[in-house]
Scaffold this motif. Structure first.
Motif, PDB file in Angstrom:
ATOM      1  N   THR A  90     -61.750 -30.236 102.981  1.00  0.00           N
ATOM      2  CA  THR A  90     -60.925 -30.589 101.815  1.00  0.00           C
ATOM      3  C   THR A  90     -60.683 -29.374 100.927  1.00  0.00           C
ATOM      4  OG1 THR A  90     -61.915 -32.780 101.884  1.00  0.00           O
ATOM      5  CG2 THR A  90     -60.728 -32.197  99.883  1.00  0.00           C
ATOM      6  N   ASP A 191     -55.186 -28.184 110.400  1.00  0.00           N
ATOM      7  CA  ASP A 191     -56.401 -28.947 110.107  1.00  0.00           C
ATOM      8  C   ASP A 191     -56.928 -29.508 111.425  1.00  0.00           C
ATOM      9  OD1 ASP A 191     -58.239 -30.925 109.501  1.00  0.00           O
ATOM     10  OD2 ASP A 191     -57.072 -31.783 107.852  1.00  0.00           O
ATOM     11  N   TYR A 194     -60.960 -32.730 113.759  1.00  0.00           N
ATOM     12  CA  TYR A 194     -61.326 -33.617 114.890  1.00  0.00           C
ATOM     13  C   TYR A 194     -61.295 -32.869 116.224  1.00  0.00           C
ATOM     14  CZ  TYR A 194     -60.891 -37.135 111.309  1.00  0.00           C
ATOM     15  OH  TYR A 194     -61.067 -37.852 110.144  1.00  0.00           O
ATOM     16  N   SER A 226     -64.498 -28.354 110.069  1.00  0.00           N
ATOM     17  CA  SER A 226     -65.573 -28.854 109.216  1.00  0.00           C
ATOM     18  C   SER A 226     -66.700 -29.365 110.100  1.00  0.00           C
ATOM     19  CB  SER A 226     -64.990 -29.983 108.358  1.00  0.00           C
ATOM     20  OG  SER A 226     -65.957 -30.888 107.934  1.00  0.00           O
ATOM     21  N   LYS A 229     -67.359 -34.128 110.966  1.00  0.00           N
ATOM     22  CA  LYS A 229     -67.100 -35.017 112.117  1.00  0.00           C
ATOM     23  C   LYS A 229     -67.934 -34.605 113.324  1.00  0.00           C
ATOM     24  CE  LYS A 229     -63.771 -35.514 109.254  1.00  0.00           C
ATOM     25  NZ  LYS A 229     -63.816 -36.499 108.208  1.00  0.00           N
ATOM     26  N   LYS A 237     -70.539 -31.622 103.530  1.00  0.00           N
ATOM     27  CA  LYS A 237     -69.366 -30.874 103.047  1.00  0.00           C
ATOM     28  C   LYS A 237     -69.470 -29.378 103.336  1.00  0.00           C
ATOM     29  CE  LYS A 237     -66.358 -32.673 100.982  1.00  0.00           C
ATOM     30  NZ  LYS A 237     -65.150 -33.413 101.463  1.00  0.00           N
TER      31      LYS A 237
END
Ligand code: PMP
Ligand code: GLN
Length: 383
Positions: A90, A191, A194, A226, A229, A237
């Motif tokens: 984010t 992004d 996933y 990130s 996931k 985070k």
């Protein structure tokens, strides 16, 4: 920021909690990730790594991110100049858009889009232009994507595997994005949170294709991911962005004044995770594919028609057979009516008609929880 009230995830989780419902709305797993990753965080806390980490991120995590990109994708990334650790994906998205966009610039998004994209574009004073991915296939329409680009386009945001549809963009679709970015001298913000959640029966056989691996893309792409996931630690985070040094420098300049740094002891733990053997990553995808099939099968048995995803841990369903043309109304009623929570897709759209009756269920839950959720939904249909 008027118009950006409470996020749909917060609203639906609050409704689920109040009704004691099974929360298949906000996407978070109900089990923890690899024990070695959890242990590494405990060790980091116990060994005193509790103060501000370095601005770009702890060196072992930056090195592990570069190793990961080489191991899985053959990408060469300089951990010292081309990687920045952020507070989740984010922050990477927000800081990238704030760094790259001036008021009046345009950002191309594919809708339905993850909600923070629109908010970050607004924070940057930029304008969003969207192309609709339409049910049931959610493919990119070349003419519409082309029409979304103008001479004011500064950034195009790509998200594959895609939240909320679970679509995996094909190589052709990604190449089209790169070509248009080149034609308009735009930066690609990709992004890829996933990246390890692709299913073996999808168009790429379960292989993730980072945009930065396509010819001509790396020099204009910021790649974001990130730990949330991949290691089932959404609350930690820990995210990151990598790309050309001058772009990463610009993102770091913003990040210094949003959070400065974050997630200190979790950073070395994520480095441990990124260095785990391949089987850990493929095992997660395999396990989730089973959960996808379980929930999709149960939804089908309940008379609904799931749009089977190729990646992510989300599946979309049309709420119309339940008597709801409006997915938001359905999701507001569902926890009380059926004891299950979902999120409506229409809130991720600018086009008021697109995705109107669609709702999203998350299947990153224990099998028994998914069985129970499906049983409750089937009772609802029989009325
Ligand atoms: N991008 C997408 C597409 C997501 O689904 C999410 C969230 N879960 C994020 C970004 C945010 O990731 P993080 O929790 O690491 O901030
Ligand atoms: N990314 C998760 C989802 O799409 C949750 C994000 C959030 O709660 N902001 O469900």
């Amino acid at each position: 920021m008027q118009g950006f009230g409470t996020t749909i995830f917060a609203e639906m989780t609050a409704l689920a909690d109040a009704a004691g419902a099974i929360n298949l709305g906000q996407g978070f797993p109900d089990t923890d990730g690899p024990t070695s990753v959890l242990d590494a965080a405990v060790d980091a806390i116990r060994s005193g790594r509790n103060q501000y980490p370095p601005g770009p991120g702890v060196p072992e995590l930056r090195a592990a991110i570069a190793e990961h990109q080489r191991r899985f994708y053959g990408l060469e990334v300089d951990p010292d100049r081309e990687v920045l650790v952020t507070v989740g994906a984010t922050e990477a998205i927000a800081a990238s858009l704030l760094a790259l966009c001036e008021p009046g610039d345009e950002v191309v998004l594919m809708e339905p889009y993850y909600d923070s994209y629109a908010a970050s574009v607004a924070l940057a004073g930029a304008t969003r232009r969207t192309v609709v991915l339409r049910a049931p296939d959610f493919r990119v329409d070349e003419a519409q994507l082309r029409a979304a680009f103008t001479d004011r386009t500064r950034v195009v945001v790509v998200n594959s595997p895609h939240n909320p549809t679970g679509t995996v963009l094909s190589r052709d679709e990604l190449e089209l994005v790169v070509r248009l970015a080149q034609e308009h001298d735009a930066i690609i913000v990709s992004d890829e949170v996933y990246e390890h959640l692709l299913f073996s029966d999808g168009p790429t056989g379960g292989r993730h294709v980072p945009v930065a691996t396509l010819p001509g893309a790396a020099e204009r792409t910021l790649t974001i991911s990130s730990a949330g996931k991949t290691f089932s630690v959404t609350g930690w985070k820990v995210g990151w962005v990598h790309g050309p040094a001058e772009l990463v420098d610009a993102v770091r300049a913003v990040k210094q004044f949003t959070t400065f740094v974050g997630s200190g002891p979790f950073q070395p733990a994520v480095a441990t995770g990124l260095r785990l053997p391949d089987e850990v990553f493929t095992g997660l995808a395999h396990q989730l594919q089973g959960k996808r099939d379980l929930l999709c099968g149960a939804l089908t048995d309940a008379g609904l028609s799931p749009m089977v995803p190729d990646g992510t841990y989300f599946v979309l369903v049309d709420g119309a057979p339940l008597g709801y043309e409006d997915g938001l109304a359905l999701c507001r009623d569902l926890p009380r009516l059926a004891g299950v929570a979902a999120v409506p897709v229409r809130v991720f759209h600018d086009d008021p008609e697109a995705g109107r009756s669609l709702v999203r269920f998350a299947f990153c839950k224990k099998d028994e929880v998914l069985h129970e959720a499906a049983a409750r939904l089937s009772r609802l249909r029989r009325g």
